[in-house]
Motif scaffolding. Structure first.
Motif, PDB file in Angstrom:
ATOM      1  N   THR A 108       0.707  -1.147   0.114  1.00  0.00           N
ATOM      2  CA  THR A 108      -0.037   0.136  -0.034  1.00  0.00           C
ATOM      3  C   THR A 108       0.784   1.214  -0.114  1.00  0.00           C
ATOM      4  N   VAL A 109       0.265   2.300  -0.422  1.00  0.00           N
ATOM      5  CA  VAL A 109       1.030   3.525  -0.386  1.00  0.00           C
ATOM      6  C   VAL A 109       1.370   4.011   0.992  1.00  0.00           C
ATOM      7  N   GLU A 110       0.711   3.741   1.958  1.00  0.00           N
ATOM      8  CA  GLU A 110       0.787   4.048   3.400  1.00  0.00           C
ATOM      9  C   GLU A 110       1.934   3.383   3.707  1.00  0.00           C
ATOM     10  N   LYS A 111       2.122   2.148   3.614  1.00  0.00           N
ATOM     11  CA  LYS A 111       3.114   1.251   4.044  1.00  0.00           C
ATOM     12  C   LYS A 111       4.569   1.864   3.264  1.00  0.00           C
ATOM     13  N   LEU A 112       4.189   1.983   2.089  1.00  0.00           N
ATOM     14  CA  LEU A 112       5.437   2.592   1.152  1.00  0.00           C
ATOM     15  C   LEU A 112       5.944   4.044   1.927  1.00  0.00           C
TER      16      LEU A 112
ATOM     17  N   PRO B 249       5.425  10.233  -5.708  1.00  0.00           N
ATOM     18  CA  PRO B 249       6.545  10.919  -4.880  1.00  0.00           C
ATOM     19  C   PRO B 249       7.567  10.260  -4.050  1.00  0.00           C
ATOM     20  N   TYR B 250       6.941   9.001  -3.463  1.00  0.00           N
ATOM     21  CA  TYR B 250       7.719   8.109  -2.565  1.00  0.00           C
ATOM     22  C   TYR B 250       8.942   7.511  -3.423  1.00  0.00           C
TER      23      TYR B 250
ATOM     24  N   GLY C 139      10.174   8.964  -5.907  1.00  0.00           N
ATOM     25  CA  GLY C 139      11.235  10.032  -5.868  1.00  0.00           C
ATOM     26  C   GLY C 139      11.795  10.168  -4.913  1.00  0.00           C
ATOM     27  N   GLU C 140      11.447  10.152  -3.627  1.00  0.00           N
ATOM     28  CA  GLU C 140      12.062  10.233  -2.588  1.00  0.00           C
ATOM     29  C   GLU C 140      13.221   9.203  -1.982  1.00  0.00           C
ATOM     30  N   ALA C 141      12.618   8.178  -2.636  1.00  0.00           N
ATOM     31  CA  ALA C 141      13.451   6.852  -2.424  1.00  0.00           C
ATOM     32  C   ALA C 141      14.902   6.899  -3.368  1.00  0.00           C
ATOM     33  N   LEU C 142      14.761   7.460  -4.409  1.00  0.00           N
ATOM     34  CA  LEU C 142      15.872   7.506  -5.529  1.00  0.00           C
ATOM     35  C   LEU C 142      16.739   8.764  -5.082  1.00  0.00           C
ATOM     36  N   VAL C 143      16.133   9.914  -4.409  1.00  0.00           N
ATOM     37  CA  VAL C 143      17.026  10.954  -3.937  1.00  0.00           C
ATOM     38  C   VAL C 143      17.777  10.573  -2.654  1.00  0.00           C
ATOM     39  N   CYS C 144      16.997   9.905  -1.993  1.00  0.00           N
ATOM     40  CA  CYS C 144      17.650   9.313  -0.600  1.00  0.00           C
ATOM     41  C   CYS C 144      18.780   8.318  -0.991  1.00  0.00           C
ATOM     42  N   ARG C 145      18.767   7.393  -1.832  1.00  0.00           N
ATOM     43  CA  ARG C 145      19.782   6.562  -2.276  1.00  0.00           C
ATOM     44  C   ARG C 145      20.809   7.235  -2.865  1.00  0.00           C
ATOM     45  N   ALA C 146      20.591   8.272  -3.740  1.00  0.00           N
ATOM     46  CA  ALA C 146      21.461   9.332  -4.196  1.00  0.00           C
ATOM     47  C   ALA C 146      22.487   9.969  -3.094  1.00  0.00           C
ATOM     48  N   TYR C 147      21.500  10.447  -2.096  1.00  0.00           N
ATOM     49  CA  TYR C 147      22.252  11.204  -0.713  1.00  0.00           C
ATOM     50  C   TYR C 147      23.285  10.269  -0.149  1.00  0.00           C
ATOM     51  N   ALA C 148      22.676   9.281   0.078  1.00  0.00           N
ATOM     52  CA  ALA C 148      23.560   8.182   0.876  1.00  0.00           C
ATOM     53  C   ALA C 148      25.090   7.814   0.394  1.00  0.00           C
TER      54      ALA C 148
ATOM     55  N   LEU D 109       9.204  14.238  -6.959  1.00  0.00           N
ATOM     56  CA  LEU D 109       8.831  14.865  -5.498  1.00  0.00           C
ATOM     57  C   LEU D 109       7.814  15.670  -5.383  1.00  0.00           C
ATOM     58  N   SER D 110       7.257  15.826  -4.184  1.00  0.00           N
ATOM     59  CA  SER D 110       5.978  16.736  -3.913  1.00  0.00           C
ATOM     60  C   SER D 110       5.980  16.891  -2.332  1.00  0.00           C
ATOM     61  N   ALA D 111       6.125  18.154  -1.963  1.00  0.00           N
ATOM     62  CA  ALA D 111       5.871  18.560  -0.581  1.00  0.00           C
ATOM     63  C   ALA D 111       4.722  18.298   0.324  1.00  0.00           C
TER      64      ALA D 111
END
Length: 489
Positions: A38-42, A129-130, A132-141, A201-203
């Motif tokens: 589900t999107v919530e779990k994601l 959006p999630y 996108g967030e996962a990809l940017v998080c992976r890039a950041y780490a 991404l989306s704020a």
């Protein structure tokens, strides 16, 4: 997996925020992962894709934002004292480089599990959006890892020295081989993840946006990333998008106004708060860094001079809040330790720190302007920065210009280099005790000088010069089990 000697187990996916844990995950095949359907779990899973440890202690101690105050002055702690001596700290204790390595790969594992779950399950547009967030998080780490554990990126260089393993899928084996690749290939993959993820991404996807990679936070990350690469126009473009209508003055730290009125307790409680406009990304980490208020190796009398009228280019005393416990122990009081109780008598210390701020984005843009010869724009950013750091600032009387820079730095003949020196010194003072100075040191090949005062009060000095292998933190010894070579010593 032996990259971080921890296998990811996501049974507790209902964790609502990135609260680090001391618990060692069992080294077993991670076949007990919860189904992310589900999107919530994601969304809950992606919230754990941020490093649960911080780099503050070891990068700050290694940089020229630390000094020896003398034998018997302040407290001692291996997590500070050994990095100050530019030696390898063995083990994965709290506040160590190995702990940060482990935490980054744990964050990457969460991001990878989220991305695989999106591919496996048809979660619809709400998952974008999630993703996108996962990809940017992976890039950041990976970006943080490559800049701490590999040679720094060389603009226009081959960058063929070893990078760090770029992990882009969940692991299914306890131990599997990895290659470090090169710095160039690592940067290329960071760039791909960052640019792909930013578009999604989306704020509005988050209840508390400051704890996630919103578009503004991702632009700040992109500005820093391209600063390392020497892509100056891209630095400018991304930094400009960090605040509404390019209004940095009203969105950077109000040092000379609001922050100056805080009591010491209000300052440390609110400085890294989600309600501050200047904080773009906050990360909650397991850390005892806030306890280091009076270390022997840290913020002392010499560094305090940066904020005096004679110690900075403005010729005015900077309004940054400084708390003095006793001479020469100082602190900026930027962090407040909280405690997460798991039972009445057991829990974990943690703190929240800003991984990206509008202040850094502004000064990164100023540096890019200087590199492109756009001196007027660079000076405007510098003056905007100082306009909220001097009480009663007057553009007519206090503005920085090329003449003032030339007079303050007489050994620098180039206007461009004078501007860059001005910017780097401004960041050195502003981000004192935040660990960011180290990244400018490795990026700009700056020599670090550390003093040592022995029990007879004799002071000696040591230099960490460009090219010294100790400018690169050592990989955990466990990575050798996966065939990953350690850094030379």
């Amino acid at each position: 997996m032996k990259l971080n000697k921890i296998s990811l187990s996501i049974a507790a996916v209902a964790l609502l925020f990135s609260m680090p844990s001391c618990k060692k995950y069992l080294e077993q095949v991670p076949d007990n992962r919860a189904e992310i359907n589900t999107v919530e779990k994601l969304s809950q899973l992606v919230s754990t894709a941020y490093p649960s440890r911080d780099y503050l202690t070891f990068t700050e101690a290694s940089s020229d934002n630390a000094e020896d105050k003398g034998a018997g002055i302040g407290t001692t702690n291996d997590a500070i004292d050994i990095p100050y001596a530019w030696q390898d700290l063995i083990g994965d204790g709290t506040n160590t480089s190995t702990a940060y390595w482990n935490a980054c790969y744990e964050a990457i594992a969460s991001a990878n599990q989220a991305l695989e779950s999106i591919e496996t399950n048809n979660l619809g547009a709400g998952a974008l959006p999630y993703k996108g967030e996962a990809l940017v998080c992976r890039a950041y780490a990976h970006f943080m890892l490559v800049n701490l554990f590999a040679k720094p990126y060389q603009i226009d260089g081959a960058n063929d020295s070893p990078g760090i393993p770029y992990v882009d899928r969940p692991e299914t084996k306890v131990i599997q081989p990895y290659s470090r690749g090169t710095v160039a290939t690592t940067y290329a993959r960071i760039k791909e993840d960052l640019e792909t993820g930013m578009k999604l991404l989306s704020a509005s996807a988050y209840k508390v946006p400051k704890y996630h990679f919103t578009p503004a936070a991702a632009h700040a990350f992109a500005a820093r990333f391209y600063l390392f690469m020497g892509k100056w126009q891209q630095v400018i473009d991304h930094a400009t998008l960090c605040v509404p209508a390019n209004d940095f003055v009203n969105n950077i730290r109000p040092v000379s106004t609001t922050l100056r009125t805080y009591t010491a307790e209000e300052h440390r409680t609110n400085y890294m708060g989600s309600g501050q406009k200047y904080n773009l990304l906050l990360i909650g980490t397991y850390s005892t860094y806030a306890r280091f208020t009076s270390p022997r190796h840290g913020f002392g009398a010499k560094l305090q001079k940066m904020f005096s009228a004679a110690g900075n280019i403005t010729g005015k005393t900077l309004a940054n809040s400084i708390l003095q416990y006793s001479v020469p122990n100082y602190t900026m009081y930027k962090f407040k330790e909280n405690f997460f109780y798991t039972s009445p008598d057991i829990g974990y210390p943690y703190l929240t720190f800003a991984a990206f701020t509008t202040d850094e984005a502004l000064m990164n843009r100023a540096e890019a302007y200087a590199e492109l010869g756009m001196n007027d724009q660079a000076l405007k950013d510098i003056n905007d920065f100082y306009s909220v750091r001097i009480v009663g600032y007057s553009l007519a009387n206090d503005a920085i210009n090329l003449t003032k820079i030339a007079n303050y730095y007489p050994s620098i003949s180039s206007p461009k280099q004078g501007l860059i020196k001005t910017i780097l010194d401004a960041k050195k003072a502003e981000f004192l005790q935040e660990g960011l100075r180290w990244f400018d040191i490795i990026r700009r090949d700056l020599t670090v000088v550390h003093n040592t005062i022995d029990i007879t009060a004799v002071e000696t000095f040591a230099e960490l010069k460009p090219g010294d292998p100790h400018r690169i933190f050592q990989l955990p010894v466990e990575v050798k089990l996966s065939g990953v070579e350690q850094n030379p010593r």
